[in-house]
Write an enzyme that holds these catalytic residues in place. Structure first.
Site, PDB file in Angstrom:
ATOM      1  N   LYS A 156       0.807  -1.311   0.074  1.00 52.35           N
ATOM      2  CA  LYS A 156       0.119  -0.099  -0.045  1.00 52.35           C
ATOM      3  C   LYS A 156       0.968   1.380   0.206  1.00 52.35           C
ATOM      4  O   LYS A 156       0.730   2.002  -0.573  1.00 52.35           O
ATOM      5  CB  LYS A 156      -0.979   0.005   1.347  1.00 52.35           C
ATOM      6  CG  LYS A 156      -1.511   1.278   1.755  1.00 52.35           C
ATOM      7  CD  LYS A 156      -2.373   1.163   2.939  1.00 52.35           C
ATOM      8  CE  LYS A 156      -2.262   2.317   4.101  1.00 52.35           C
ATOM      9  NZ  LYS A 156      -1.492   3.303   4.061  1.00 52.35           N
ATOM     10  N   ASN A 157       1.795   1.221   0.723  1.00 52.76           N
ATOM     11  CA  ASN A 157       2.747   2.634   0.895  1.00 52.76           C
ATOM     12  C   ASN A 157       3.319   2.822  -0.272  1.00 52.76           C
ATOM     13  O   ASN A 157       4.278   3.937  -0.165  1.00 52.76           O
ATOM     14  CB  ASN A 157       3.156   2.514   2.366  1.00 52.76           C
ATOM     15  CG  ASN A 157       2.500   2.651   3.593  1.00 52.76           C
ATOM     16  OD1 ASN A 157       1.248   2.915   3.187  1.00 52.76           O
ATOM     17  ND2 ASN A 157       2.811   2.657   4.763  1.00 52.76           N
ATOM     18  N   CYS A 197      -6.548   8.020   9.036  1.00 53.05           N
ATOM     19  CA  CYS A 197      -6.538   7.524  10.384  1.00 53.05           C
ATOM     20  C   CYS A 197      -6.335   8.540  11.151  1.00 53.05           C
ATOM     21  O   CYS A 197      -5.428   9.316  11.224  1.00 53.05           O
ATOM     22  CB  CYS A 197      -5.652   6.277  10.374  1.00 53.05           C
ATOM     23  SG  CYS A 197      -6.103   4.943   9.663  1.00 53.05           S
ATOM     24  N   ARG A 214      -1.266  14.854  12.806  1.00 52.97           N
ATOM     25  CA  ARG A 214      -0.624  14.553  11.361  1.00 52.97           C
ATOM     26  C   ARG A 214      -0.642  15.663  10.605  1.00 52.97           C
ATOM     27  O   ARG A 214      -1.317  15.702   9.427  1.00 52.97           O
ATOM     28  CB  ARG A 214      -1.553  13.307  10.919  1.00 52.97           C
ATOM     29  CG  ARG A 214      -1.351  12.179  11.652  1.00 52.97           C
ATOM     30  CD  ARG A 214      -1.794  10.931  10.647  1.00 52.97           C
ATOM     31  NE  ARG A 214      -1.015  10.192  10.002  1.00 52.97           N
ATOM     32  CZ  ARG A 214      -1.087   9.306   9.331  1.00 52.97           C
ATOM     33  NH1 ARG A 214      -2.403   8.725   9.290  1.00 52.97           N
ATOM     34  NH2 ARG A 214      -0.248   8.741   8.645  1.00 52.97           N
ATOM     35  N   ASP A 248       3.849   1.023  11.854  1.00 52.35           N
ATOM     36  CA  ASP A 248       2.709   0.283  11.267  1.00 52.35           C
ATOM     37  C   ASP A 248       2.452  -1.252  11.855  1.00 52.35           C
ATOM     38  O   ASP A 248       1.503  -1.823  11.359  1.00 52.35           O
ATOM     39  CB  ASP A 248       2.536   0.252   9.773  1.00 52.35           C
ATOM     40  CG  ASP A 248       2.211   1.770   9.332  1.00 52.35           C
ATOM     41  OD1 ASP A 248       1.985   2.471  10.026  1.00 52.35           O
ATOM     42  OD2 ASP A 248       2.691   1.892   7.987  1.00 52.35           O
ATOM     43  N   ARG A 282      -8.712  -0.541   3.860  1.00 46.94           N
ATOM     44  CA  ARG A 282      -8.002   0.549   3.388  1.00 46.94           C
ATOM     45  C   ARG A 282      -6.503  -0.099   2.913  1.00 46.94           C
ATOM     46  O   ARG A 282      -5.758   0.463   1.998  1.00 46.94           O
ATOM     47  CB  ARG A 282      -7.558   1.259   4.525  1.00 46.94           C
ATOM     48  CG  ARG A 282      -8.908   2.475   4.671  1.00 46.94           C
ATOM     49  CD  ARG A 282      -8.257   3.654   5.321  1.00 46.94           C
ATOM     50  NE  ARG A 282      -7.231   3.917   4.939  1.00 46.94           N
ATOM     51  CZ  ARG A 282      -6.101   4.585   5.804  1.00 46.94           C
ATOM     52  NH1 ARG A 282      -6.185   4.764   7.068  1.00 46.94           N
ATOM     53  NH2 ARG A 282      -4.823   4.794   5.153  1.00 46.94           N
TER      54      ARG A 282
END
Ligand code: UD1
Length: 420
Positions: free
Chosen positions: A22-23, A116, A121, A305, A397
């Protein structure tokens, strides 16, 4: 509302293949704007963050075709450089499109990013670096308008090795005149994957993987085909699942060096782990033990993560462990849900103290965010009785059919998409 219904107690065994990260895929999808041509992505995961990126690309005028794990993006007709608030709000990584839009259009408008709830952030480091590079920025009414026509390549130092800020600068600078250097760049493997992707399009970037990245601007970029690197966080999640359920599993398509911190942690807890090429065996034949402190750190340290999954695993290991979250200010929302399952966890600000109990028990719990949700699922696999994990849109997600992956290994997990 969707939920996973999990009956705990099954031993996990067998083999699964880890898909694209994903990242890595999210910044690469933004980077696909830059060649004004066709990009083919292999191992593109079917996760909802990718669906949002596809929506953004289409909104900007790209054509996108997806087939199982391949995505084809054609950016030759890009005609819009504005991302509306409702799309920006859907995920934090939407902000990565800002650098890419500026690289192509010279001007861009977008709202503040969502994602999230892990704390504030902010995006101050992105904006500070952009300003240093000559980008003119106006913030008004929830929107950020940028103009990069006065771009001036220079050295930019980040206050913290932010993954997103490093990627945004790489995207912004790679088609501009002159040499831009990022000092204190993030070193995560996804940054190297982005560098490789951009270089195979014709960019001249070096240094990814170290804390200094040099970007020499090029005039144009060409069409490219690229396989997305394996998802190291999905691999780590499966390893923690094996620990919790007492499993014996093989992961295929993993880059073992990317998860060294997780391998070393779990070997220290008593798991048998063998790596060979791009596969990894993890065998947990006895109850594991951890009585130490684990700190999350930028790569190559232990990833934030995977922190929630580690907390889930420590909850049933022998011993008392301390987990310090150093990256995000509010990343222990899974703790209160794990407590509903019988975990003994005390959280004080960024520190959690976990006293291992023999077994958790089934409960109705709510995924608080993406990784916290995954942590609840793997905790439920080892718990006594039935657990309902609600709010699994968060898990969607970043995990492609987590239920199918775990059932393939023998887990008793079903998805209910009609749950009220
Ligand atoms: C990326 C990952 C995310 C991971 C995180 C840290 C993607 C799509 N997401 O997120 O899964 O958890 O790296 O490894 O790759 N910060 C600021 N100002 C900024 C930018 C960041 O204060 O301008 C702070 C953040 O609030 C956070 C820390 O820096 O506390 C790290 O953030 P960053 O590395 O930027 O994470 P993301 O790129 O958002």
């Amino acid at each position: 509302m969707s939920a996973y219904i999990i009956n705990g107690g099954n031993y996990l065994s067998g083999e699964i293949r880890i898909g694209g990260a994903k990242n890595s895929v999210l910044p690469i999808m933004a980077a696909s704007l830059l060649n004004l041509s066709e990009t083919v992505l292999l191992d593109c995961p079917r996760i909802s963050d990718v669906d949002i990126s596809v929506e953004i690309l289409k909104r900007l005028g790209c054509k996108v075709f997806r087939d199982e794990t391949t995505a084809v993006i054609d950016s030759s007709d890009i005609n819009n450089f504005e991302i509306p608030l409702e799309l920006m709000n859907k995920m934090r990584s939407s902000f990565i499109f800002l650098g890419a839009m500026l690289a192509v259009g010279g001007k861009a408008v977008c709202g503040y990013p969502g994602g999230c709830e892990l704390g504030a952030r902010p995006i101050d480091m992105h904006l500070k670096a952009f300003k240093k590079l000559g980008v003119r920025i106006k913030e008004q009414g929830g929107y950020i308008s940028c103009d990069s026509s006065h771009f001036k390549a220079c050295k930019v130092a980040l206050d913290f090795p932010s993954v997103g800020a490093t990627e945004n600068i790489m995207l912004l600078a790679c088609k501009q005149k002159g040499t831009t250097t990022i000092i204190n760049a993030a070193r995560e493997p996804e940054i190297s994957d982005l560098q490789n992707f951009l270089n195979s399009m014709g960019a001249k970037i070096s240094g990814a993987g170290s804390n200094k990245i040099k970007i020499e601007g090029v005039a144009s970029l060409k069409s490219v085909k690229k396989r997305i690197m394996p998802d190291r966080i999905v691999a780590a999640t499966m390893m923690f699942a094996a620990c919790i359920s007492g499993g014996n599993i093989t992961l295929k398509n993993v880059t073992c060096s990317h998860i060294e911190s997780v391998i070393l942690l779990l070997q220290g807890c008593g798991a048998d782990i063998y790596t060979h090429g791009d596969s990894l065996d993890i065998i947990c034949s006895k109850r594991l033990r951890f009585s130490d402190t684990l700190c999350t750190m930028p790569y190559p340290g232990f990833p934030t993560d995977a922190q929630a999954q580690a907390v889930a695993a420590f909850s049933t290991m022998e011993g008392t462990s301390i987990v310090k979250e150093t990256i995000f200010e509010n990343r222990f929302n899974h703790a209160s849900e794990l407590k509903k399952m019988g975990a003994d966890i005390t959280v004080d600000d960024r520190i959690a103290v976990i006293k291992g109990v023999k077994r958790l028990s089934g409960a109705h719990v709510y995924a608080p965010d993406l990784r916290g949700g995954a942590a609840l699922v793997i905790a439920a696999l080892g718990a006594e009785g039935t657990t309902v994990v609600d709010n699994i849109h968060y898990i969607d997600r970043g995990y492609e059919q987590l239920d199918k992956m775990l059932s393939a290994l023998g887990g008793d997990i079903k998805r209910n998409d009609y749950y009220e």
